[in-house]
Scaffold this motif. Structure first.
Motif, PDB file in Angstrom:
ATOM      1  N   UNK A 161       2.690  19.494 -14.230  1.00  0.00           N
ATOM      2  CA  UNK A 161       2.221  19.683 -12.855  1.00  0.00           C
ATOM      3  C   UNK A 161       1.821  18.362 -12.211  1.00  0.00           C
ATOM      4  N   UNK A 162       1.039  17.556 -12.921  1.00  0.00           N
ATOM      5  CA  UNK A 162       0.583  16.293 -12.322  1.00  0.00           C
ATOM      6  C   UNK A 162       1.755  15.333 -12.096  1.00  0.00           C
ATOM      7  N   UNK A 163       2.684  15.283 -13.045  1.00  0.00           N
ATOM      8  CA  UNK A 163       3.848  14.410 -12.868  1.00  0.00           C
ATOM      9  C   UNK A 163       4.667  14.841 -11.660  1.00  0.00           C
ATOM     10  N   UNK A 164       4.880  16.155 -11.514  1.00  0.00           N
ATOM     11  CA  UNK A 164       5.643  16.663 -10.372  1.00  0.00           C
ATOM     12  C   UNK A 164       4.930  16.350  -9.055  1.00  0.00           C
ATOM     13  N   UNK A 165       3.615  16.553  -9.043  1.00  0.00           N
ATOM     14  CA  UNK A 165       2.842  16.303  -7.829  1.00  0.00           C
ATOM     15  C   UNK A 165       2.947  14.845  -7.404  1.00  0.00           C
ATOM     16  N   UNK A 166       2.837  13.937  -8.355  1.00  0.00           N
ATOM     17  CA  UNK A 166       2.880  12.518  -8.008  1.00  0.00           C
ATOM     18  C   UNK A 166       4.310  12.044  -7.743  1.00  0.00           C
ATOM     19  N   UNK A 167       5.286  12.693  -8.362  1.00  0.00           N
ATOM     20  CA  UNK A 167       6.670  12.323  -8.080  1.00  0.00           C
ATOM     21  C   UNK A 167       7.024  12.625  -6.630  1.00  0.00           C
ATOM     22  N   UNK A 168       6.677  13.806  -6.142  1.00  0.00           N
ATOM     23  CA  UNK A 168       7.046  14.126  -4.760  1.00  0.00           C
ATOM     24  C   UNK A 168       6.208  13.328  -3.763  1.00  0.00           C
ATOM     25  N   UNK A 169       5.011  12.920  -4.163  1.00  0.00           N
ATOM     26  CA  UNK A 169       4.178  12.070  -3.300  1.00  0.00           C
ATOM     27  C   UNK A 169       4.763  10.666  -3.227  1.00  0.00           C
ATOM     28  N   UNK A 170       5.313  10.200  -4.340  1.00  0.00           N
ATOM     29  CA  UNK A 170       5.930   8.882  -4.374  1.00  0.00           C
ATOM     30  C   UNK A 170       4.908   7.770  -4.475  1.00  0.00           C
ATOM     31  N   UNK A 171       5.309   6.610  -4.031  1.00  0.00           N
ATOM     32  CA  UNK A 171       4.475   5.416  -4.133  1.00  0.00           C
ATOM     33  C   UNK A 171       4.390   4.727  -2.775  1.00  0.00           C
ATOM     34  N   UNK A 172       3.467   3.783  -2.672  1.00  0.00           N
ATOM     35  CA  UNK A 172       3.347   2.941  -1.473  1.00  0.00           C
ATOM     36  C   UNK A 172       3.372   1.493  -1.930  1.00  0.00           C
ATOM     37  N   UNK A 173       4.402   0.728  -1.556  1.00  0.00           N
ATOM     38  CA  UNK A 173       5.628   1.102  -0.850  1.00  0.00           C
ATOM     39  C   UNK A 173       6.415   2.166  -1.630  1.00  0.00           C
ATOM     40  N   UNK A 174       7.387   2.783  -0.971  1.00  0.00           N
ATOM     41  CA  UNK A 174       8.173   3.824  -1.621  1.00  0.00           C
ATOM     42  C   UNK A 174       9.004   3.246  -2.764  1.00  0.00           C
TER      43      UNK A 174
END
Length: 202
Positions: free
Chosen positions: A121-134
């Motif tokens: 769940x946490x991996x999926x949540x952070x994957x769709x959120x992505x990073x900054x920068x992308x």
């Protein structure tokens, strides 16, 4: 990755892409590895991009297989990370995972079941959120050889021209879905071998 397969599944770990990348960096450091040529699929590709950006001495080349490059919205009822992340963590742990299991079917669940449920769940949540920068922006800025393999049936990769201008080799693979290496292993091996042998990139 941590939380997946037979790796440890600590509930104290946040499972962000950055934390996954740093955990992988620690493993590479512990093994005395620098300048690794990474071949990484799906979320693993996103982690590999972040690893190369955060720990550039550890990565000398990337071959990405249908990796996530951009944030995506939560999508209740869908398969994959966008559907998993549509649940709160508590909802997922108390029954949402069963709904996902039934929705994605036995082929996909055969690998998803090897992840801890908190990690999934946490991996999926952070994957769709992505990073900054992308992840896409990080990939463009890297100064190492990079190839991106994707299913030909998906059509052109959005932003292909910008990736190509930045030196990323974008390679459509025929007769496959997301799991390119399983669906068309011969084409996958040919494309990966060519990417690893390509000395024309930065």
């Amino acid at each position: 990755m941590l939380g997946h397969g037979i790796s440890d599944r600590p509930s104290s770990f946040d499972y962000t892409l950055e934390s996954h990348a740093d955990a992988l960096a620690a493993a590479l450091d512990s093994a005395g590895v620098t300048g690794a040529e990474l071949i990484a699929h799906s979320m693993g590709g996103s982690v590999a991009i972040v690893l190369a950006a955060r720990h550039p001495h550890l990565v000398s080349r990337l071959v990405l297989i249908d990796a996530n490059l951009d944030p995506i919205p939560r999508a209740p009822g869908s398969s994959g990370s966008s559907g998993i992340a549509a649940y709160s963590e508590q909802e997922f742990l108390t029954g949402g995972w069963e709904e996902v299991r039934d929705r994605v079917g036995p082929h996909w669940w055969s690998t998803m079941r090897l992840a801890g449920r908190v990690a999934l769940h946490r991996s999926a949540t952070h994957l769709i959120r992505g990073t900054v920068p992308t992840m896409r922006e990080l990939l463009v800025d890297l100064k190492i050889p990079r190839a991106y393999l994707l299913p030909e049936a998906d059509g052109p990769l959005p932003g292909t021209d910008a990736l190509t201008r930045a030196g990323v080799s974008v390679v459509p693979i025929p007769d496959c879905g997301h799991n390119i290496m399983l669906d068309n292993p011969q084409a996958f091996v040919r494309a990966t071998a060519a990417a690893l042998a390509d000395h024309s990139q930065p």
